[in-house]
Design a protein around this motif. Sequence first.
Motif, PDB file in Angstrom:
ATOM      1  N   ARG A   1     -26.405  27.864  32.973  1.00  0.00           N
ATOM      2  CA  ARG A   1     -26.769  28.171  31.593  1.00  0.00           C
ATOM      3  C   ARG A   1     -26.783  29.679  31.337  1.00  0.00           C
ATOM      4  N   PRO A   2     -27.468  30.483  32.168  1.00  0.00           N
ATOM      5  CA  PRO A   2     -27.358  31.932  31.973  1.00  0.00           C
ATOM      6  C   PRO A   2     -25.932  32.457  32.085  1.00  0.00           C
ATOM      7  N   ILE A   3     -25.185  31.954  33.062  1.00  0.00           N
ATOM      8  CA  ILE A   3     -23.804  32.427  33.231  1.00  0.00           C
ATOM      9  C   ILE A   3     -22.969  32.106  31.997  1.00  0.00           C
ATOM     10  N   LEU A   4     -23.177  30.940  31.419  1.00  0.00           N
ATOM     11  CA  LEU A   4     -22.476  30.585  30.177  1.00  0.00           C
ATOM     12  C   LEU A   4     -22.815  31.570  29.063  1.00  0.00           C
ATOM     13  N   LEU A   5     -24.095  31.873  28.913  1.00  0.00           N
ATOM     14  CA  LEU A   5     -24.520  32.806  27.873  1.00  0.00           C
ATOM     15  C   LEU A   5     -23.870  34.179  28.096  1.00  0.00           C
ATOM     16  N   PHE A   6     -23.901  34.645  29.341  1.00  0.00           N
ATOM     17  CA  PHE A   6     -23.295  35.945  29.644  1.00  0.00           C
ATOM     18  C   PHE A   6     -21.789  35.932  29.371  1.00  0.00           C
TER      19      PHE A   6
ATOM     20  N   GLY B   1     -17.262  40.579  23.427  1.00  0.00           N
ATOM     21  CA  GLY B   1     -17.243  42.036  23.483  1.00  0.00           C
ATOM     22  C   GLY B   1     -18.565  42.733  23.691  1.00  0.00           C
ATOM     23  N   LEU B   2     -19.597  42.019  24.146  1.00  0.00           N
ATOM     24  CA  LEU B   2     -20.903  42.626  24.366  1.00  0.00           C
ATOM     25  C   LEU B   2     -21.243  42.681  25.848  1.00  0.00           C
ATOM     26  N   ASP B   3     -22.159  43.581  26.192  1.00  0.00           N
ATOM     27  CA  ASP B   3     -22.681  43.674  27.553  1.00  0.00           C
ATOM     28  C   ASP B   3     -23.563  42.452  27.818  1.00  0.00           C
ATOM     29  N   PRO B   4     -23.282  41.676  28.862  1.00  0.00           N
ATOM     30  CA  PRO B   4     -24.102  40.499  29.169  1.00  0.00           C
ATOM     31  C   PRO B   4     -25.592  40.792  29.306  1.00  0.00           C
TER      32      PRO B   4
ATOM     33  N   GLN C   1     -32.977  38.542  28.501  1.00  0.00           N
ATOM     34  CA  GLN C   1     -34.269  37.941  28.191  1.00  0.00           C
ATOM     35  C   GLN C   1     -34.105  36.536  27.628  1.00  0.00           C
ATOM     36  N   THR C   2     -33.115  36.340  26.783  1.00  0.00           N
ATOM     37  CA  THR C   2     -32.847  34.996  26.268  1.00  0.00           C
ATOM     38  C   THR C   2     -32.466  34.065  27.403  1.00  0.00           C
ATOM     39  N   ALA C   3     -31.640  34.537  28.312  1.00  0.00           N
ATOM     40  CA  ALA C   3     -31.228  33.715  29.451  1.00  0.00           C
ATOM     41  C   ALA C   3     -32.408  33.415  30.370  1.00  0.00           C
ATOM     42  N   SER C   4     -33.319  34.361  30.513  1.00  0.00           N
ATOM     43  CA  SER C   4     -34.508  34.141  31.345  1.00  0.00           C
ATOM     44  C   SER C   4     -35.381  33.052  30.735  1.00  0.00           C
ATOM     45  N   ALA C   5     -35.583  33.124  29.427  1.00  0.00           N
ATOM     46  CA  ALA C   5     -36.373  32.095  28.748  1.00  0.00           C
ATOM     47  C   ALA C   5     -35.722  30.731  28.905  1.00  0.00           C
TER      48      ALA C   5
ATOM     49  N   SER D   1     -27.067  27.605  25.329  1.00  0.00           N
ATOM     50  CA  SER D   1     -26.521  28.708  26.129  1.00  0.00           C
ATOM     51  C   SER D   1     -25.334  29.353  25.440  1.00  0.00           C
ATOM     52  N   VAL D   2     -24.448  28.514  24.944  1.00  0.00           N
ATOM     53  CA  VAL D   2     -23.206  28.989  24.328  1.00  0.00           C
ATOM     54  C   VAL D   2     -23.471  29.566  22.941  1.00  0.00           C
ATOM     55  N   VAL D   3     -24.178  28.832  22.119  1.00  0.00           N
ATOM     56  CA  VAL D   3     -24.405  29.262  20.739  1.00  0.00           C
ATOM     57  C   VAL D   3     -25.296  30.504  20.692  1.00  0.00           C
ATOM     58  N   ALA D   4     -26.264  30.595  21.608  1.00  0.00           N
ATOM     59  CA  ALA D   4     -27.119  31.784  21.639  1.00  0.00           C
ATOM     60  C   ALA D   4     -26.301  33.041  21.880  1.00  0.00           C
ATOM     61  N   GLY D   5     -25.311  32.951  22.761  1.00  0.00           N
ATOM     62  CA  GLY D   5     -24.444  34.103  22.986  1.00  0.00           C
ATOM     63  C   GLY D   5     -23.725  34.521  21.721  1.00  0.00           C
ATOM     64  N   ALA D   6     -23.277  33.545  20.943  1.00  0.00           N
ATOM     65  CA  ALA D   6     -22.583  33.842  19.688  1.00  0.00           C
ATOM     66  C   ALA D   6     -23.539  34.456  18.664  1.00  0.00           C
ATOM     67  N   ILE D   7     -24.790  33.980  18.627  1.00  0.00           N
ATOM     68  CA  ILE D   7     -25.787  34.531  17.705  1.00  0.00           C
ATOM     69  C   ILE D   7     -26.099  35.976  18.068  1.00  0.00           C
ATOM     70  N   ILE D   8     -26.296  36.236  19.340  1.00  0.00           N
ATOM     71  CA  ILE D   8     -26.589  37.602  19.795  1.00  0.00           C
ATOM     72  C   ILE D   8     -25.423  38.533  19.473  1.00  0.00           C
ATOM     73  N   ALA D   9     -24.202  38.020  19.591  1.00  0.00           N
ATOM     74  CA  ALA D   9     -23.008  38.829  19.308  1.00  0.00           C
ATOM     75  C   ALA D   9     -22.691  38.915  17.823  1.00  0.00           C
TER      76      ALA D   9
END
Length: 291
Positions: free
Chosen positions: A46-51, A58-61, A66-70, A185-193
């Motif tokens: 799950r964290p690896i997917l988010l990263f 295009g963002l730094d993982p 913190q989101t991945a830790s939660a 995991s996936v959608v959170a990465g898109a929201i952060i980006a």
Amino acid sequence: MLAQYIAKHKTPFEAYLLELIQNESIPDQLKESMIYSLSVGGKRLRPILLFAVLETLGLDPKKGYQTASALEMIHTYSLIHDDLPAMDDDELRRGKPTNHIVFGEATAILAGDSLLTHAFEVMSRDQELTPHQRLTLIGMLAQAAGPSGMVAGQMLDMAAENTTITLEQLKEIHANKTGRLLEFSVVAGAIIAEASGEVVELLRQFSKHIGLAFQIKDDILDVEGDCELIGKKVGSDLENGKSTYVSLTSLEMAKQMLEDEIKQALEILDRLSNDTSLLAAIANYIKERQA
């Protein structure tokens, strides 16, 4: 490529994750119990997917640490509680004694409760994100993990033991129990980006396919996996009277379903303009994994 990516991020992320617990004022036995289950390891999928989503966009993982830790805290709490005698009554998790075997049932329950609640505290103080992003992600994760998400899946899974259910009912169970946190995991990465609505929706569809594929593969491994690799006894689902993709169809059909889900996931990635080779590698890993 994927092995190198995991090697690059797994160790520093795990150190960061454990530090979030170690630095807190928590009774010693409770802290030890929390850290025990967090540090048993696992794939950290799950964290690896988010990263990987962050890097694809295009963002730094590290912006997602913190989101991945939660997310990993909530995933770990769910495993602690799933292993309890009142639920799956498992004595091994990833090849090691389960939390309640080591610390007792009461401490295991409290460790799970602590990880669940601390996860949202961690998200609330994430200075890498805007207040709006934090609020959005907290709401998303609460919904994914709660009574209409992961907890609902566990309830439906327990209710389905030793009964005959349909394939569609099985998909509903796992869409909630396993799929919702993978989707987050996936959608959170898109929201952060701060991705566009179109990109968010495509990634959401991708996550649904790999989430289902992940569970189908688990069911296949429960039949023909290596117990030393998967860290638990093979055939436990059958012993516990659980319906699986294999038991409701056949081993051959389950493997074909797995192929179909991964194919659809990869087709969705082809619709994105970014370099999605890392996400494609994760999808193929889900199909090929042996643990």
